[in-house]
Motif scaffolding. Structure first.
Motif, PDB file in Angstrom:
ATOM      1  N   GLY A   1      -2.856   0.767   4.631  1.00 32.85           N
ATOM      2  CA  GLY A   1      -2.468   0.621   3.340  1.00 32.85           C
ATOM      3  C   GLY A   1      -1.004   0.685   2.944  1.00 32.85           C
TER       4      GLY A   1
ATOM      5  N   ARG B   1      -1.825  -5.506   0.765  1.00 38.80           N
ATOM      6  CA  ARG B   1      -1.831  -4.079  -0.057  1.00 38.80           C
ATOM      7  C   ARG B   1      -3.287  -4.090  -0.865  1.00 38.80           C
ATOM      8  NH1 ARG B   1       2.220  -0.571   0.513  1.00 38.80           N
ATOM      9  NH2 ARG B   1       4.092  -1.311   1.061  1.00 38.80           N
ATOM     10  N   GLU B   2      -3.307  -5.141  -1.783  1.00 41.79           N
ATOM     11  CA  GLU B   2      -4.515  -5.311  -2.604  1.00 41.79           C
ATOM     12  C   GLU B   2      -5.841  -5.734  -1.629  1.00 41.79           C
ATOM     13  OE1 GLU B   2      -2.249  -7.839  -5.667  1.00 41.79           O
ATOM     14  OE2 GLU B   2      -4.276  -8.537  -5.563  1.00 41.79           O
TER      15      GLU B   2
ATOM     16  N   ARG C   1      -6.624  -2.386   0.014  1.00 42.78           N
ATOM     17  CA  ARG C   1      -7.230  -1.292  -1.023  1.00 42.78           C
ATOM     18  C   ARG C   1      -8.884  -1.962  -1.508  1.00 42.78           C
ATOM     19  NH1 ARG C   1      -3.877  -2.120  -5.223  1.00 42.78           N
ATOM     20  NH2 ARG C   1      -2.142  -1.370  -3.889  1.00 42.78           N
TER      21      ARG C   1
ATOM     22  N   GLU D   1     -10.948  -0.902   1.521  1.00 42.42           N
ATOM     23  CA  GLU D   1     -11.167   0.556   1.555  1.00 42.42           C
ATOM     24  C   GLU D   1     -12.274   0.944   0.542  1.00 42.42           C
ATOM     25  OE1 GLU D   1      -7.663   2.957   0.140  1.00 42.42           O
ATOM     26  OE2 GLU D   1      -8.234   4.248   1.458  1.00 42.42           O
TER      27      GLU D   1
END
Ligand SMILES: *Cc1c(COP(=O)(O)O)cnc(C)c1O
Length: 436
Positions: free
Chosen positions: A272, A345-346, A349, A352
């Motif tokens: 991340g 990053r998106e 995320r 995740e």
């Protein structure tokens, strides 16, 4: 062994077999010869767990020779972050082939290597770059740097934490976890380093004091502290609190010890952040990167360090034959360009979240010790070691590729994996855990 005369005939015969149209129909023969003659990771010949013949890999799909399509849950061990056969990465390799596949790096240099070195230096804030040919070698080089740097002051040992994994070569093995690593097989050959206990998930005063005591006791002999930042990978797929990394940085500064961050698994967005160290706001003195560096295309790793370390080291006594291979460097640069463009990053995320939701049902299952998710990494830890062949049977029947080990059924999928594919991965993991 074939005689000198015979070897040409052998080569002709073998290439005849492989070049013929029989290729595909011969998947069974490939599997059979493989089974009898070829070593696979951490296996005997023949291996005790089945090995499957792959025909092709594209996007997040691996196609087996028998036609089965599997959703890739492993990114080929953290490496294929963009998925397989990405047109941009394919093109980078092809374009580089037009100029050269390889030239020696002793006395010669080339634009692909220098461009990649500049990118890595900017990305890490560490200006000196050594190209190695695998992660383990990058760790060996980091250790060499630390020992060459520390030797004039009599600093000849390393400190690390339990539960770590840093590679399979001897220098690296010596800083892997002494219990679940391979120390027992090579005791007496491996140098004895200093181990603190496993860093806990939560902040801990007690753990901070343990680190302080351990460093204080051994500071006079320590050249470096080496750790995987925040995520311990093959040593147990454990996550720890950034506080502990900050404590190690602080202690290293206080006692004039180098801090080596092994970012080979954690690097390039998986957790991340771009690097594991970024979670703690810590800059290491030496950093190793590998695995995802080339987007999973070719074997290449790098060890980076500060001005000061490079000055202290002087002549670094290492120089692999395939150092800074142009094909690998070109595809690594293309992979980093691609990373800069993709909303990683998106994506991480989103993965995740998908992992956290999808793996939740496993928490209630008997035989499951822990379920944990961090970045694009999802883990079901079991009470007992899993039957690898059985788990693979279950997940492959659901169209998913995973490679569990010991007490861990885990995934780190390619970043572009879609919602449905990710749900298929997590439900296959839960199904496997249900069978315990
Ligand atoms: C995989 C790994 C290594 C070793 O890399 P290889 O390319 O397999 O030699 C070292 N350190 C860490 C943290 C790893 O995950």
């Amino acid at each position: 062994m074939a005689s000198a005369d015979g070897s040409d005939a052998v080569l002709r015969a073998v290439s005849g077999v492989d070049g013929s149209a029989a290729g595909e129909a011969d998947a069974a023969a490939t599997a059979a010869w493989d089974r009898e003659h070829v070593w696979h990771p951490y296996a005997s010949v023949p291996p005790s767990v089945p090995v499957h013949v792959v025909r092709r890999a594209r996007g997040v799909r691996i196609t087996l020779a028998d036609g089965r399509e599997l959703i890739d849950g492993m990114s080929s061990w953290w490496a294929a972050i963009h998925g397989y056969g990405h047109p941009r990465l394919d093109a980078a390799v092809t374009a580089q082939l037009g100029d050269m596949a390889h030239v020696m790096f002793g006395g010669l240099t080339h634009a692909p290597a220098v461009r990649l070195a500049r990118t890595l230096a900017e990305l890490t804030g560490l200006p000196k770059v050594f190209f190695a040919d695998s992660g383990s070698v990058a760790v060996e080089v980091a250790i060499k740097m630390a020992l060459q740097y520390g030797a004039p002051r009599g600093r000849t040992r390393l400190m690390t934490v339990r539960g770590g994994y840093h590679g399979d070569t001897f220098g690296a093995m010596a800083v892997c976890d002494p219990v679940n690593g391979m120390h027992h097989l090579f005791s007496g050959v491996l140098p004895a380093h200093v181990f603190a206990s496993e860093p806990p998930r939560e902040p801990s005063e007690e753990y901070r004091r343990e680190l302080e005591r351990t460093v204080a006791r051994h500071a006079h002999e320590l050249a470096a502290i080496i750790v995987e930042p925040i995520v311990q990978g093959a040593g147990g797929m454990r996550f720890y609190h950034p506080d502990h990394l900050r404590t190690l940085r602080k202690l290293a500064d206080e006692y004039g010890i180098l801090l080596i961050a092994d970012e080979i698994a954690t690097g390039f967005g998986r957790t991340g952040e771009m690097f594991g160290c970024d979670h703690a706001g810590v800059r290491p003195d030496i950093m190793c990167v590998g695995k995802a560096l080339t987007g999973g295309y070719l074997t290449m790793a790098a060890t980076l360090c500060t001005e000061e370390v490079a000055r202290g080291v002087g002549v670094l006594m290492h120089g692999p034959t395939f150092m800074a291979n142009p094909l690998a460097a070109a595809v690594a640069q293309a992979s980093l360009d691609l990373l800069a463009e993709r909303p990683w990053r998106e994506e991480v995320r989103r993965i995740e979240q998908g992992l956290a939701e999808g793996l939740t049902p496993a928490r209630r299952l008997p035989g499951v010790r822990d379920v944990r998710v961090f970045g694009a990494i999802g883990v079901i830890e079991t009470e007992e070691p899993v039957d690898v062949a059985r788990v693979q049977e279950v997940v492959m029947a659901r169209g998913v590729w995973l490679r569990p080990f010991n007490r861990l059924i885990y995934t780190m999928p390619p970043y572009p994996i879609g919602e449905d594919d990710l749900a298929a991965v997590t439900s296959a993991m839960v199904a496997a855990a249900r069978e315990l």
